[in-house]
Design a protein around this motif. Structure first.
Motif, PDB file in Angstrom:
ATOM      1  N   TYR A   1     -14.446  18.974 -40.161  1.00  0.00           N
ATOM      2  CA  TYR A   1     -13.935  19.456 -41.431  1.00  0.00           C
ATOM      3  C   TYR A   1     -13.336  18.282 -42.194  1.00  0.00           C
ATOM      4  CZ  TYR A   1      -9.331  19.310 -39.179  1.00  0.00           C
ATOM      5  OH  TYR A   1      -8.191  18.904 -38.521  1.00  0.00           O
TER       6      TYR A   1
ATOM      7  N   GLN B   1     -29.529  23.576 -45.851  1.00  0.00           N
ATOM      8  CA  GLN B   1     -30.575  24.394 -45.232  1.00  0.00           C
ATOM      9  C   GLN B   1     -30.699  24.157 -43.734  1.00  0.00           C
ATOM     10  OE1 GLN B   1     -31.101  21.516 -46.600  1.00  0.00           O
ATOM     11  NE2 GLN B   1     -33.006  20.560 -45.883  1.00  0.00           N
TER      12      GLN B   1
ATOM     13  N   LEU C   1     -17.676  25.310 -35.709  1.00  0.00           N
ATOM     14  CA  LEU C   1     -17.189  24.227 -36.550  1.00  0.00           C
ATOM     15  C   LEU C   1     -17.065  22.946 -35.744  1.00  0.00           C
ATOM     16  CD1 LEU C   1     -15.964  23.181 -39.246  1.00  0.00           C
ATOM     17  CD2 LEU C   1     -13.720  23.930 -38.365  1.00  0.00           C
TER      18      LEU C   1
ATOM     19  N   GLN D   1     -25.182  25.294 -34.538  1.00  0.00           N
ATOM     20  CA  GLN D   1     -25.579  26.639 -34.163  1.00  0.00           C
ATOM     21  C   GLN D   1     -26.695  26.595 -33.125  1.00  0.00           C
ATOM     22  OE1 GLN D   1     -27.361  29.304 -37.127  1.00  0.00           O
ATOM     23  NE2 GLN D   1     -26.317  31.052 -36.186  1.00  0.00           N
TER      24      GLN D   1
ATOM     25  N   GLN E   1     -26.395  32.469 -31.152  1.00  0.00           N
ATOM     26  CA  GLN E   1     -24.950  32.288 -31.191  1.00  0.00           C
ATOM     27  C   GLN E   1     -24.459  32.123 -32.628  1.00  0.00           C
ATOM     28  OE1 GLN E   1     -23.488  29.161 -28.652  1.00  0.00           O
ATOM     29  NE2 GLN E   1     -24.769  29.773 -26.914  1.00  0.00           N
ATOM     30  N   ALA E   2     -23.176  32.386 -32.817  1.00  0.00           N
ATOM     31  CA  ALA E   2     -22.558  32.102 -34.100  1.00  0.00           C
ATOM     32  C   ALA E   2     -22.396  30.596 -34.264  1.00  0.00           C
ATOM     33  CB  ALA E   2     -21.195  32.773 -34.179  1.00  0.00           C
ATOM     34  N   PRO E   3     -22.384  30.112 -35.485  1.00  0.00           N
ATOM     35  CA  PRO E   3     -22.110  28.685 -35.698  1.00  0.00           C
ATOM     36  C   PRO E   3     -20.730  28.303 -35.158  1.00  0.00           C
ATOM     37  CG  PRO E   3     -23.044  29.677 -37.672  1.00  0.00           C
ATOM     38  CD  PRO E   3     -22.711  30.800 -36.741  1.00  0.00           C
TER      39      PRO E   3
ATOM     40  N   PHE F   1     -23.931  26.204 -48.155  1.00  0.00           N
ATOM     41  CA  PHE F   1     -24.435  25.562 -46.955  1.00  0.00           C
ATOM     42  C   PHE F   1     -25.744  24.834 -47.257  1.00  0.00           C
ATOM     43  CE2 PHE F   1     -21.706  27.236 -43.624  1.00  0.00           C
ATOM     44  CZ  PHE F   1     -21.175  28.374 -44.197  1.00  0.00           C
TER      45      PHE F   1
ATOM     46  N   TYR G   1     -21.366  22.239 -39.017  1.00  0.00           N
ATOM     47  CA  TYR G   1     -21.399  23.280 -37.998  1.00  0.00           C
ATOM     48  C   TYR G   1     -22.614  23.083 -37.098  1.00  0.00           C
ATOM     49  CZ  TYR G   1     -18.247  25.550 -41.299  1.00  0.00           C
ATOM     50  OH  TYR G   1     -17.193  25.817 -42.148  1.00  0.00           O
TER      51      TYR G   1
ATOM     52  N   GLN H   1     -21.701  22.004 -45.050  1.00  0.00           N
ATOM     53  CA  GLN H   1     -21.153  23.007 -45.960  1.00  0.00           C
ATOM     54  C   GLN H   1     -20.159  22.319 -46.889  1.00  0.00           C
ATOM     55  OE1 GLN H   1     -17.802  24.919 -44.649  1.00  0.00           O
ATOM     56  NE2 GLN H   1     -17.530  25.905 -46.625  1.00  0.00           N
TER      57      GLN H   1
ATOM     58  N   TYR I   1     -13.425  19.056 -48.544  1.00  0.00           N
ATOM     59  CA  TYR I   1     -14.019  20.377 -48.334  1.00  0.00           C
ATOM     60  C   TYR I   1     -15.468  20.306 -47.864  1.00  0.00           C
ATOM     61  CZ  TYR I   1      -9.783  21.392 -50.874  1.00  0.00           C
ATOM     62  OH  TYR I   1      -8.475  21.439 -51.267  1.00  0.00           O
TER      63      TYR I   1
ATOM     64  N   GLN J   1     -17.394  23.197 -50.274  1.00  0.00           N
ATOM     65  CA  GLN J   1     -16.722  24.202 -51.082  1.00  0.00           C
ATOM     66  C   GLN J   1     -16.434  23.584 -52.432  1.00  0.00           C
ATOM     67  OE1 GLN J   1     -16.060  27.372 -52.100  1.00  0.00           O
ATOM     68  NE2 GLN J   1     -15.080  27.808 -50.136  1.00  0.00           N
TER      69      GLN J   1
ATOM     70  N   ALA K   1     -17.803  20.229 -44.479  1.00  0.00           N
ATOM     71  CA  ALA K   1     -17.742  20.564 -43.053  1.00  0.00           C
ATOM     72  C   ALA K   1     -19.135  20.552 -42.442  1.00  0.00           C
ATOM     73  CB  ALA K   1     -17.101  21.943 -42.870  1.00  0.00           C
TER      74      ALA K   1
ATOM     75  N   TYR L   1     -25.625  22.463 -39.681  1.00  0.00           N
ATOM     76  CA  TYR L   1     -25.478  22.782 -41.090  1.00  0.00           C
ATOM     77  C   TYR L   1     -24.286  22.029 -41.684  1.00  0.00           C
ATOM     78  CZ  TYR L   1     -28.455  26.888 -40.234  1.00  0.00           C
ATOM     79  OH  TYR L   1     -29.499  27.726 -39.889  1.00  0.00           O
TER      80      TYR L   1
ATOM     81  N   SER M   1     -18.581  28.434 -51.960  1.00  0.00           N
ATOM     82  CA  SER M   1     -18.980  27.794 -50.711  1.00  0.00           C
ATOM     83  C   SER M   1     -20.498  27.769 -50.600  1.00  0.00           C
ATOM     84  CB  SER M   1     -18.377  28.541 -49.525  1.00  0.00           C
ATOM     85  OG  SER M   1     -18.627  27.850 -48.332  1.00  0.00           O
TER      86      SER M   1
END
Lengths: 107, 121
Positions: A50, A100, A47, A39, A43-45, A98, A37, A90, A33, A92, A35, A88, A96
């Motif tokens: 994983y 910094q 993936l 960014q 824009q959105a992050p 993240f 990302y 992440q 778990y 879980q 992951a 980033y 969840s």
């Protein structure tokens, strides 16, 4: 409460160089778990990785992830101009969380 | 392919409730998977708010749990976020996301474009 610490905060490298980004958890977490990302500004992050080491669909093989327990790493083998962004991690663990972020900037 | 689109007011007054909806296209929510909300204050990092299964099972960030409700509307193929008693600290870009598998602990592999919500009088 688990804390995720990413290092370095900022990494200055040149295209073609190798980037190594670190993510450390304050206690052991399941690699299943974890992951990573990417960014870019405005824009959105996206993936990248994983399960600590599996690349997401469409992610180039210059991106790789590794690690277990409390220490995880994202490696970019040869930086392309489009790789300069914020990264980033992440995890879980019940909830969840993240890190910094690490800003990868052009040197 | 699966696409997510957030919608809702861009300005909310302090102490009121922030309400956002995420419209899902390219996939039927009732077929499975977890769906969620993540936010990012200006210039800061990412914060998971919570996730929901098509059946209605939810998981929330403990730090927000007392103020958050996530619900799903399978007939409209959308899910929603309500965050009550907002303050300026809730000002952020809000993203809706799809979890990669049927395990809520899995990664967030599809993201909406995000919607900016400002809390101000």
């Amino acid at each position: 409460e688990i804390v995720l610490t990413q290092s370095p905060g900022t990494l200055s490298l040149s295209p073609g160089e190798r980037a190594t980004l670190s993510c450390r958890a304050s206690q052991s977490v399941s690699a299943s778990y974890v992951a990573w990302y990417q960014q870019k500004p405005g824009q959105a992050p996206r993936l990248l990785i994983y399960g600590a080491s599996s690349r997401a669909t469409g992610i180039p093989d210059r991106f790789s992830g590794s690690g277990s327990g409390t220490d995880f790493t994202l490696t970019i083998s040869r930086l392309e101009p489009e790789d300069f962004a914020v990264y980033y991690c992440q995890q879980q663990y019940g909830s969840s969380l993240f890190g910094q972020g690490t800003k990868l900037e052009i040197k | 392919q699966v696409q997510l689109q957030e919608s809702g007011p861009g300005l909310v007054k302090p102490s009121e409730t922030l309400s956002l909806t995420c419209a899902v296209s390219g996939y039927s929510i009732s077929s499975g998977y977890y769906w969620g909300w993540i936010r990012q204050p200006p210039g800061k990092g990412l914060e998971w708010i919570g996730s929901i299964y098509h059946s209605g099972t939810t998981y929330y960030n403990p730090s927000l749990k007392s103020r958050v409700t996530i619900s799903v509307d399978t007939s409209q193929n959308q899910f929603s976020l309500n965050l009550s008693s907002v303050t300026a600290a809730d000002t952020a870009v809000y993203y809706c996301v799809k979890v990669r598998s049927g395990d809520y602990r899995d990664a967030f592999h599809i993201w909406g474009q995000g919607t900016m919500v400002t809390v101000s009088s």
